[in-house]
Design a protein around this motif. Structure first.
Motif, PDB file in Angstrom:
ATOM      1  N   LEU A   1      19.262 -13.190  15.404  1.00 27.60           N
ATOM      2  CA  LEU A   1      19.649 -12.727  14.077  1.00 27.60           C
ATOM      3  C   LEU A   1      19.004 -13.845  13.123  1.00 27.60           C
ATOM      4  O   LEU A   1      18.618 -13.725  12.094  1.00 27.60           O
ATOM      5  N   ARG A   2      19.307 -15.173  13.648  1.00 29.24           N
ATOM      6  CA  ARG A   2      18.589 -16.318  12.976  1.00 29.24           C
ATOM      7  C   ARG A   2      17.035 -16.264  12.782  1.00 29.24           C
ATOM      8  O   ARG A   2      16.417 -16.607  11.774  1.00 29.24           O
ATOM      9  N   LEU A   3      16.522 -15.794  13.721  1.00 27.55           N
ATOM     10  CA  LEU A   3      15.239 -15.540  13.905  1.00 27.55           C
ATOM     11  C   LEU A   3      14.495 -14.513  12.877  1.00 27.55           C
ATOM     12  O   LEU A   3      13.834 -14.656  11.997  1.00 27.55           O
ATOM     13  N   ALA A   4      15.467 -13.542  12.810  1.00 26.58           N
ATOM     14  CA  ALA A   4      15.382 -12.234  11.878  1.00 26.58           C
ATOM     15  C   ALA A   4      15.249 -12.987  10.216  1.00 26.58           C
ATOM     16  O   ALA A   4      14.457 -12.843   9.521  1.00 26.58           O
ATOM     17  N   ASP A   5      16.291 -13.920  10.125  1.00 24.52           N
ATOM     18  CA  ASP A   5      16.570 -14.366   8.964  1.00 24.52           C
ATOM     19  C   ASP A   5      15.308 -15.212   8.319  1.00 24.52           C
ATOM     20  O   ASP A   5      14.822 -15.476   7.388  1.00 24.52           O
ATOM     21  N   TYR A   6      14.819 -15.920   9.552  1.00 28.25           N
ATOM     22  CA  TYR A   6      13.513 -16.440   9.168  1.00 28.25           C
ATOM     23  C   TYR A   6      12.445 -16.033   8.536  1.00 28.25           C
ATOM     24  O   TYR A   6      11.454 -16.266   7.779  1.00 28.25           O
ATOM     25  N   MET A   7      12.412 -14.842   9.462  1.00 26.45           N
ATOM     26  CA  MET A   7      10.990 -13.916   9.062  1.00 26.45           C
ATOM     27  C   MET A   7      11.267 -13.283   7.718  1.00 26.45           C
ATOM     28  O   MET A   7      10.475 -13.117   7.092  1.00 26.45           O
ATOM     29  N   VAL A   8      12.513 -13.078   7.286  1.00 24.85           N
ATOM     30  CA  VAL A   8      12.838 -12.529   6.188  1.00 24.85           C
ATOM     31  C   VAL A   8      12.440 -13.504   5.130  1.00 24.85           C
ATOM     32  O   VAL A   8      11.777 -13.202   3.966  1.00 24.85           O
ATOM     33  N   LYS A   9      12.858 -14.685   4.917  1.00 28.59           N
ATOM     34  CA  LYS A   9      12.484 -15.895   4.330  1.00 28.59           C
ATOM     35  C   LYS A   9      10.930 -16.177   4.077  1.00 28.59           C
ATOM     36  O   LYS A   9      10.421 -16.580   3.082  1.00 28.59           O
ATOM     37  N   THR A  10      10.154 -16.171   5.297  1.00 27.16           N
ATOM     38  CA  THR A  10       8.919 -16.289   5.222  1.00 27.16           C
ATOM     39  C   THR A  10       7.872 -15.267   5.093  1.00 27.16           C
ATOM     40  O   THR A  10       6.874 -15.251   5.210  1.00 27.16           O
ATOM     41  N   GLY A  11       8.425 -13.862   4.799  1.00 23.80           N
ATOM     42  CA  GLY A  11       7.693 -12.763   4.607  1.00 23.80           C
ATOM     43  C   GLY A  11       6.973 -12.143   5.902  1.00 23.80           C
ATOM     44  O   GLY A  11       6.103 -11.560   5.714  1.00 23.80           O
ATOM     45  N   GLY A  12       7.750 -12.338   7.186  1.00 26.45           N
ATOM     46  CA  GLY A  12       7.198 -11.785   8.388  1.00 26.45           C
ATOM     47  C   GLY A  12       6.441 -12.901   8.913  1.00 26.45           C
ATOM     48  O   GLY A  12       5.895 -13.899   8.274  1.00 26.45           O
ATOM     49  N   GLN A  13       6.563 -12.991  10.350  1.00 21.86           N
ATOM     50  CA  GLN A  13       5.642 -13.786  11.135  1.00 21.86           C
ATOM     51  C   GLN A  13       5.272 -12.800  12.528  1.00 21.86           C
ATOM     52  O   GLN A  13       5.696 -11.702  12.639  1.00 21.86           O
ATOM     53  N   PRO A  14       4.242 -13.163  13.174  1.00 30.51           N
ATOM     54  CA  PRO A  14       3.687 -12.511  14.317  1.00 30.51           C
ATOM     55  C   PRO A  14       4.681 -12.262  15.357  1.00 30.51           C
ATOM     56  O   PRO A  14       5.388 -13.337  15.899  1.00 30.51           O
ATOM     57  N   VAL A  15       4.966 -11.206  15.687  1.00 36.41           N
ATOM     58  CA  VAL A  15       6.120 -11.012  16.936  1.00 36.41           C
ATOM     59  C   VAL A  15       5.748  -9.799  17.711  1.00 36.41           C
ATOM     60  O   VAL A  15       4.882  -8.825  17.271  1.00 36.41           O
ATOM     61  N   GLY A  16       6.008  -9.577  18.994  1.00 38.81           N
ATOM     62  CA  GLY A  16       5.965  -8.507  19.798  1.00 38.81           C
ATOM     63  C   GLY A  16       7.254  -7.993  20.252  1.00 38.81           C
ATOM     64  O   GLY A  16       8.054  -8.705  20.734  1.00 38.81           O
ATOM     65  N   GLY A  17       7.169  -6.724  20.591  1.00 38.53           N
ATOM     66  CA  GLY A  17       8.479  -6.247  21.057  1.00 38.53           C
ATOM     67  C   GLY A  17       9.505  -6.103  19.899  1.00 38.53           C
ATOM     68  O   GLY A  17      10.930  -5.693  20.422  1.00 38.53           O
ATOM     69  N   ILE A  18       9.455  -6.572  18.718  1.00 38.32           N
ATOM     70  CA  ILE A  18      10.164  -6.617  17.774  1.00 38.32           C
ATOM     71  C   ILE A  18       9.948  -5.530  16.386  1.00 38.32           C
ATOM     72  O   ILE A  18       8.848  -5.550  16.155  1.00 38.32           O
ATOM     73  N   GLU A  19      11.022  -4.892  15.833  1.00 35.91           N
ATOM     74  CA  GLU A  19      10.689  -4.463  14.762  1.00 35.91           C
ATOM     75  C   GLU A  19      11.788  -4.665  13.570  1.00 35.91           C
ATOM     76  O   GLU A  19      12.778  -4.810  13.950  1.00 35.91           O
ATOM     77  N   LEU A  20      11.297  -5.123  12.482  1.00 37.74           N
ATOM     78  CA  LEU A  20      11.978  -5.775  11.471  1.00 37.74           C
ATOM     79  C   LEU A  20      11.647  -4.983   9.990  1.00 37.74           C
ATOM     80  O   LEU A  20      10.578  -4.727   9.634  1.00 37.74           O
ATOM     81  N   VAL A  21      12.803  -4.383   9.320  1.00 35.13           N
ATOM     82  CA  VAL A  21      12.637  -3.844   7.901  1.00 35.13           C
ATOM     83  C   VAL A  21      13.135  -4.783   7.003  1.00 35.13           C
ATOM     84  O   VAL A  21      14.640  -4.915   7.342  1.00 35.13           O
ATOM     85  N   ILE A  22      12.422  -5.308   5.996  1.00 35.23           N
ATOM     86  CA  ILE A  22      13.054  -6.154   5.043  1.00 35.23           C
ATOM     87  C   ILE A  22      13.294  -5.535   3.681  1.00 35.23           C
ATOM     88  O   ILE A  22      12.201  -4.848   3.315  1.00 35.23           O
ATOM     89  N   GLU A  23      14.328  -5.458   3.104  1.00 37.08           N
ATOM     90  CA  GLU A  23      14.743  -4.881   1.890  1.00 37.08           C
ATOM     91  C   GLU A  23      15.495  -5.684   1.072  1.00 37.08           C
ATOM     92  O   GLU A  23      16.639  -6.126   1.323  1.00 37.08           O
ATOM     93  N   ASN A  24      15.007  -5.894  -0.142  1.00 32.64           N
ATOM     94  CA  ASN A  24      15.807  -6.431  -1.154  1.00 32.64           C
ATOM     95  C   ASN A  24      16.156  -8.101  -0.641  1.00 32.64           C
ATOM     96  O   ASN A  24      17.143  -8.685  -0.690  1.00 32.64           O
ATOM     97  N   GLY A  25      15.199  -8.709   0.126  1.00 32.26           N
ATOM     98  CA  GLY A  25      15.406  -9.918   0.589  1.00 32.26           C
ATOM     99  C   GLY A  25      16.352 -10.083   1.700  1.00 32.26           C
ATOM    100  O   GLY A  25      16.690 -11.138   1.997  1.00 32.26           O
ATOM    101  N   LYS A  26      16.656  -8.907   2.349  1.00 31.86           N
ATOM    102  CA  LYS A  26      17.517  -9.101   3.548  1.00 31.86           C
ATOM    103  C   LYS A  26      16.901  -8.306   4.631  1.00 31.86           C
ATOM    104  O   LYS A  26      16.155  -7.139   4.544  1.00 31.86           O
TER     105      LYS A  26
END
Length: 250
Positions: free
Chosen positions: A147-172
């Motif tokens: 979940l900390r990894l997800a927070d990092y991707m939220v703050k940095t606007g996404g990063q290269p990942v495999g096997g992961i899906e992330l939806v960011i809305e309203n900065g979260k």
């Protein structure tokens, strides 16, 4: 003997006086400057010495290992990119080879240094993409650290990942899935990355207390070459696509 001692004492006093009283002044050395241009004749003996090594290196770098159907490019301002997905997929592929329990992969945008143009892919092209001696690393992480990894991707606007899906809305992080399933805070996850990030590079702090860490001698550059070569051996061309693994809803 007494005279020798006297001279030694006198010399010591002189040194002390010099160090205490003398002021040293910096003197600029007006050295001789030489113009480097076409007037300088090349040393044929030096050229003859390194020429065989140069030819061997160029042959190795120009070796074709695959073919890209279209350009595979970076986009630092987008949540995902063609190159980012290609890179992370290759890392996940190798991670699963090294450990079948690996579920995801993680890299950073700034770690990928070049694009791949449409057409032949050479060894030299892969060196341009990954010029560093970074090696594959597999981490076992808690659900909380994921979940900390997800927070990092939220703050940095996404990063290269495999096997992961992330939806960011309203900065979260609205949705965060690994292998299609929501993160379980009490579960453990195996993630393929590389030593630079595992050691805290690129301001990555969520790898600071892994449950387990396995370092390999497998270089990222070798991983990319093997990934491309494997696709080629299957009679296929290298492709990359944007698949929505990272989405930002505004």
């Amino acid at each position: 003997m007494k005279r020798a001692v006297w001279w030694c004492s006198l010399f010591s006093i002189a040194l002390w006086l010099f160090s205490c009283k003398t002021q040293l002044h910096h003197q600029v050395d007006k050295g001789q400057y030489y113009q480097i241009d076409t007037s300088i004749v090349a040393d044929s003996s030096i050229i003859n010495y390194y020429a065989p090594y140069k030819a061997k290196l160029e042959a190795a770098m120009n070796r074709i290992i695959g073919y890209a159907e279209g350009p595979i490019t970076r986009n630092r301002n987008a949540p995902e990119s063609l190159m980012g997905n290609f890179f992370a997929d290759a890392l996940l592929w190798k991670g699963k080879q090294l450990d079948q329990e690996v579920q995801a992969s993680f890299a950073t945008k700034d770690g990928i240094r070049a694009d791949l143009h449409a057409g032949d892919i050479t060894v030299g092209n892969i060196f341009e993409v990954m010029p560093f001696e970074n090696a594959v690393c597999i981490l076992t992480l808690s659900g909380g650290d994921m979940l900390r990894l997800a927070d990092y991707m939220v703050k940095t606007g996404g990063q290269p990942v495999g096997g992961i899906e992330l939806v960011i809305e309203n900065g979260k992080a609205k949705e965060f899935l690994v292998e299609g399933k929501p993160i379980d805070p009490d579960a453990h996850y195996k993630l393929a990355t590389y030593d630079y990030l595992a050691n805290g590079g690129d301001y990555v702090t969520f790898f600071d207390k892994p449950i387990a860490r396995e370092d390999y001698t497998q270089l990222l550059r070798e991983t990319l070459m093997q990934y491309v070569s494997g696709i080629t051996k299957q009679g296929k061309h290298v492709q990359a696509q944007l698949d929505g693994r990272i989405q930002i809803i505004k």
